[in-house]
Design an enzyme around this catalytic site. Structure first.
Site, mmCIF file in Angstrom:
data_model
loop_
_atom_site.group_PDB
_atom_site.id
_atom_site.type_symbol
_atom_site.label_atom_id
_atom_site.label_comp_id
_atom_site.label_asym_id
_atom_site.label_seq_id
_atom_site.Cartn_x
_atom_site.Cartn_y
_atom_site.Cartn_z
ATOM 1 N N HIS A 117 0.824 -1.209 0.000
ATOM 2 C CA HIS A 117 0.000 0.000 0.000
ATOM 3 C C HIS A 117 0.860 1.263 0.000
ATOM 4 O O HIS A 117 0.346 2.364 -0.163
ATOM 5 C CB HIS A 117 -0.996 0.000 1.162
ATOM 6 C CG HIS A 117 -0.417 0.227 2.518
ATOM 7 N ND1 HIS A 117 -0.129 -0.797 3.392
ATOM 8 C CD2 HIS A 117 -0.085 1.364 3.190
ATOM 9 C CE1 HIS A 117 0.337 -0.303 4.519
ATOM 10 N NE2 HIS A 117 0.392 1.005 4.416
ATOM 11 N N ASP A 148 0.612 -7.596 1.268
ATOM 12 C CA ASP A 148 0.979 -6.205 1.521
ATOM 13 C C ASP A 148 2.493 -6.008 1.581
ATOM 14 O O ASP A 148 3.051 -5.606 2.603
ATOM 15 C CB ASP A 148 0.334 -5.737 2.824
ATOM 16 C CG ASP A 148 0.278 -4.221 2.930
ATOM 17 O OD1 ASP A 148 0.671 -3.543 1.960
ATOM 18 O OD2 ASP A 148 -0.167 -3.720 3.979
ATOM 19 N N SER A 231 4.529 4.341 10.048
ATOM 20 C CA SER A 231 5.341 3.170 10.382
ATOM 21 C C SER A 231 5.148 2.036 9.398
ATOM 22 O O SER A 231 5.799 1.000 9.523
ATOM 23 C CB SER A 231 5.007 2.693 11.800
ATOM 24 O OG SER A 231 3.655 2.300 11.883
#
Length: 991
Positions: A117, A148, A231
């Site tokens: 993402h 991801d 993060s």
């Protein structure tokens, strides 16, 4: 804005969101280093002996910080802060500028691992910043279709002052109870080190909501580390310094974080290092890991459970089919609720095993054994190529963007992976002001569009300015077919191109599909039938045909200039000259002339219109249509030569919110001098120095357009809408509905009757506001002038005072008027109302008598030519829209720093990424002064692509600032729109 920590709303339900803003750093309340075994603060415990040594009580409780310090010292040299932009809408993602984290996994080749993402499915531009603040440009080399993770690459030679460390991926070392550190750009602070312990290894992938990227068909690791936005992509390291997982998301209501196991990232990295294709297999089934008790309820037999528990003693459940996509490889074979037992004879109890088998068997037929209702069933299923159902191209046309429907979206709504998906429903394809994406096109111009290639062929055959019907559905409501008519506009937004992802370069290559659209079709004469207003009272019969003087005006403003907030507007105008084809309409609906206008007669026939006149003060525009094309009996109304006065009665005819005709007997409650309030955060055109008519009718406030007339049909005033300020939360614009007396417009109407558009109109570049006699006395108006006013005033006795003075444009002389001046007379005549200033429209200067600081002054005040007020030049540069400061800006500022005003910027462009603020002024480029748009273009077109340049700007509040901006002409080319001989022309500057 910080992409990164995508957090669940709680730890038990599948609701999630990404945190897109910096989160304030707060000291954690659950730090194990500062709590006792009961979870209470250790304030009363004697932690240290009198000699300064750690007490035996806590000696074994505190972590061995020395070993962690060595680990962290190495880790921070591999961790990078990623500053990036998704330059274009694509699939589920919108264009945006953000920051995240990544870490080096191959220092020789410059490979960085981060989240999918972050890399995004579409065009990506970005750079990374290392711990010593050296930076390097990165390009995406891989983004996984489902999981991801993705990889970026930089040139190691760009880092000259630091030895780059790399982290080894060790997914096998992730165990429950493992102490970990999350090292990354938490909350946008570049480097944060968060501590935690792994608590679960078998969590299902978190759900971040529909029409958003979601990981699935993988286990997630759970820990409590309290990470936040920025993060994303951080390494999760153990004490030995191995990356055991990848930070991906977390709960919004707890300190829980979710990490992606790095089994598949490790395999992908090895493929990239060896120059091999990263094969990805799938059968279009979403699996969920369900505990054995739930599997039993779904039909798992005791024998199968016993066998599974024996083979996998550390597992708590099996994979169950959650979703089987229609028309996929498993459609008609597997069903929801099936429990997976084995694939090709290999027992299965984890997602990792499924990925390992499917990724190596793309195109092969595999035997799937499942349990269904207590029976064991097997099916042969061909493994599909996951990359083939992951879009890697998109089409831009008519201000919108399209790609093939992705597996990501299809899975969310259990629909077949096919169709044309609107990822940016703007321009001609703005199907809803609330939903920009999620639409599937089925037909355009009555031709099917099953895929992107078919859509391109259909659009190539449609001429510019044509209105065509389309059929579409929203993926969230697939039962409902929607049919509407759209206007295909390809003259303001001429781009028609295909973008294809190039994994070798990391950029998307553009190919022009059609240089120019087919020419617009010529309109033909048409007829329409009017329905007159029925009246029982014969006295009002003269108003029955007023509907023949009304037309609906539809405006499309494709370029957001002059800070006008709307793209499409619908209102009604009044035909003031049917013979020559002129319509008067509010500037609330026709804000400027950089738009397409459509004039609709009798709700039946539509003709193209053109803006020919914009009044600088009185909030109306004149639109022209070709009267030869309208065969219906359009009427020019009669106009009164007497202004309305307070207390007079009139007949109101207007169009309400439903665009229906309504009527009412009304009384004029007030005729007042008014200025429309300002929208200070986004200066735009507004009516000023107005003499407005207010009514005692509630019905009139429900109508945006209308007229006030006598019973015989003679027009006394136009009822129009004025766009005002924005409300406190910046969500809605205030509008005012007031009357404009016909006599205030008659000079323009008389010119139109002669088929002459008013030109050379002049105005005083100042705003005036009414003031009571009492206030005037206090501010020094002598009794002599007060007596003169009392002799001539017929209604309200008020002075006019200068409320605001506009900043002069470049090369213009400032007006001698000053804020607070109280106007006594102009050219020898006492000024009672705004109407008394009307002589300014054809005068080069006016002689004022004013009271300033209790002194009487005689001033010769020049007027300004309004022919230069309207925007005639727009520059598009690096994602920003630049223009000369329009009149709404000059009205609210004391001094114009330059003629380069930032009116808008793209959310994913360099202008947004590097901090060019809207409503600011660019004064210098690389310390070269750029006062005008022409000088700005002259400087920037000589600057190479991908080059940092220094800009000096001045904010709207006159605060200077210097920033650096990196050019990106590949995605954001420089081009101009310029008005030449009354027509807009586009020029692109290629580097």
């Amino acid at each position: 804005m910080t992409v990164g920590k995508r957090k669940l709303s709680n730890g038990t339900v599948n609701e999630a969101k990404r945190l897109d803003d910096h989160v304030p750093v707060v000291a954690p309340s659950t730090n194990p280093d500062f709590e006792n075994a009961n979870g209470e603060d250790n304030e009363d415990i004697d932690d240290y002996s009198s000699e300064g040594e750690m007490s035996p009580q806590l000696e074994n409780y505190f972590p061995q910080t020395t070993s962690w310090q060595k680990t962290i010292t190495k880790v921070v040299k591999s961790v990078v802060s990623i500053q990036f932009s998704h330059v274009s809408n694509f699939d589920t993602e919108s264009s945006a500028v953000s920051e995240a984290t990544g870490f080096v996994v191959d220092s020789e080749r410059g490979y960085i691992l981060t989240n999918r993402h972050v890399v995004g499915p579409g065009p990506f531009c970005g750079y990374v910043v290392f711990d010593n603040h050296e930076e390097a440009v990165v390009r995406p080399i891989y983004r996984d279709p489902i999981h991801d993770f993705g990889f970026l690459q930089f040139d190691p030679k760009d880092i000259r002052y630091m030895k780059i460390e790399q982290l080894d991926l060790r997914p096998d070392l992730a165990q429950v109870g493992t102490e970990i550190r999350v090292v990354g750009n938490d909350a946008g602070e570049k480097l944060s080190i968060l501590a935690g312990f792994i608590s679960r290894l078998d969590r299902n992938a978190p759900d971040y909501g529909t029409l958003s990227y979601n990981d699935f068909n993988t286990e997630y690791i759970q820990a409590a580390a309290s990470a936040s936005g920025g993060s994303s992509g951080s390494p999760v390291v153990n004490k030995e310094g191995y990356a055991v997982a990848l930070q991906a998301g977390g709960s919004t209501e707890a300190s829980t974080d979710f990490f992606l196991p790095v089994y598949r990232p490790l395999r992908a990295l090895q493929c990239i290092q060896q120059g091999q294709t990263i094969t990805r297999g799938d059968i279009q089934v979403e699996w969920q890991l369900k505990p054995f008790d739930e599997c039993r309820r779904l039909g798992l037999t005791p024998e199968a459970e016993a066998a599974a528990r024996s083979q996998f003693p550390d597992k708590i459940g099996l994979l169950v089919a959650e979703l089987v996509l229609p028309e996929g490889p498993a459609d008609g074979k597997l069903k929801e609720g099936d429990t997976l037992i084995s694939i090709n004879g290999t027992p299965i109890a984890s997602f990792i095993s499924v990925d390992e088998i499917l990724d190596e068997q793309v195109g092969q037929s595999l035997k799937f054994v499942i349990q269904r209702n207590g029976h064991e069933v097997s099916f042969d299923i061909v493994v599909g190529d996951l990359h083939s159902i992951t879009p890697s191209r998109y089409v831009d046309i008519a201000g919108a963007s399209f790609n093939d429907l992705s597996y990501q979206v299809a899975r969310c709504f259990c629909i077949p992976v096919r169709g044309v998906f609107i990822n940016d429903g703007s321009g001609s394809f703005e199907l809803s002001p609330f939903e920009k994406n999620g639409w599937l096109l089925e037909y355009v111009d009555d031709k099917p569009t099953p895929n992107l290639d078919a859509f391109v062929e259909v659009m190539k055959s449609i001429p510019d300015r044509k209105k065509v019907s389309i059929s579409y559905r929203h993926v969230s409501d697939f039962h409902t077919e929607n049919i509407t008519v759209i206007y295909v506009e390809r003259h303001w937004q001429s781009t028609f191109r295909m973008a294809v992802r190039n994994d070798s370069t990391g950029i998307w290559d553009f190919t022009d599909i059609q240089d120019k659209p087919l020419p617009a079709e010529e309109p033909v004469p048409q007829n329409a039938k009017y329905i007159d207003i029925p009246f029982d009272d014969p006295e009002k019969s003269g108003c029955s045909q007023l509907t023949r003087s009304f037309v609906q005006v539809r405006t499309i403003a494709p370029v957001p200039v002059d800070s006008y907030p709307y793209r499409r507007e619908i209102g009604y105008g009044v035909v003031v000259d049917a013979a020559n084809g002129y319509v008067l309409v509010s500037r609330r609906f026709v804000p400027h002339d950089m738009c397409d206008i459509f004039v609709i007669f009798a709700e039946s026939v539509e003709l193209p219109g053109k803006v020919v006149f914009l009044h600088p003060n009185q909030n109306y525009a004149i639109v022209k249509y070709d009267p030869k094309l309208m065969l219906a009996d359009v009427k020019t109304p009669k106009f009164s030569d007497k202004p309305l006065k307070r207390g007079e009665r009139a007949f109101f005819v207007g169009y309400n919110y439903n665009l229906r005709v309504v009527t009412d007997d009304v009384k004029v409650s007030s005729v007042s001098s008014i200025n429309v309030p300002v929208a200070s955060l986004s200066p735009r055109y507004r009516g000023t120095n107005l003499e407005c008519i207010l009514l005692d009718s509630k019905l009139s406030q429900e109508c945006d357009s209308g007229v006030l007339a006598d019973y015989d049909g003679t027009l006394r005033a136009f009822w129009i809408t004025y766009l005002g300020e924005t409300n406190c939360d910046q969500t809605n614009d205030r509008v005012y509905r007031m009357g404009l007396d016909v006599t205030d417009v008659m000079s323009v109407i008389k010119s139109l009757h002669e088929n002459k558009v008013p030109a050379g109109l002049r105005i005083l570049d100042a705003e005036f506001a009414s003031m009571t006699i009492f206030q005037g006395r206090l501010r020094g108006v002598p009794q002599e002038w007060i007596s003169k006013f009392e002799e001539v005033c017929e209604d309200e006795m008020k002075f006019l005072a200068v409320d605001r003075v506009s900043a002069p444009a470049l090369g213009q002389v400032a007006t001698p008027l000053k804020t607070g001046d109280i106007v006594m007379s102009v050219n020898g005549s006492i000024v009672k109302t705004m109407r008394d200033l009307g002589i300014m429209y054809n005068q080069d200067s006016l002689d004022f008598v004013v009271i300033r600081q209790k002194k009487e002054l005689h001033l010769n005040v020049p007027t300004i030519d309004t022919s230069t007020l309207n925007t005639s030049h727009v520059v598009f540069w690096c994602g920003s829209i630049l223009q000369a400061p329009h009149h709404g800006v000059r009205q609210l500022i004391e001094k114009i720093p330059s003629e380069i005003y930032v009116t808008k910027k793209n959310s994913g462009g360099p202008a947004n990424q590097y901090g060019i603020a809207t409503n600011s002024f660019i004064t210098h480029v690389n310390d070269t002064e750029t006062k005008t748009l022409e000088s700005f273009v002259s400087v920037v077109k000589g600057i190479p692509d991908n080059t940092y340049i220094k800009l000096r700007l001045v904010s709207f509040d006159s605060i200077p600032v210097a920033i650096s901006v990196k050019t990106n002409y590949h995605y954001f080319p420089t081009f101009e729109l310029k008005k030449v001989n009354g027509e807009w022309e586009e020029t692109e500057h290629k580097v």
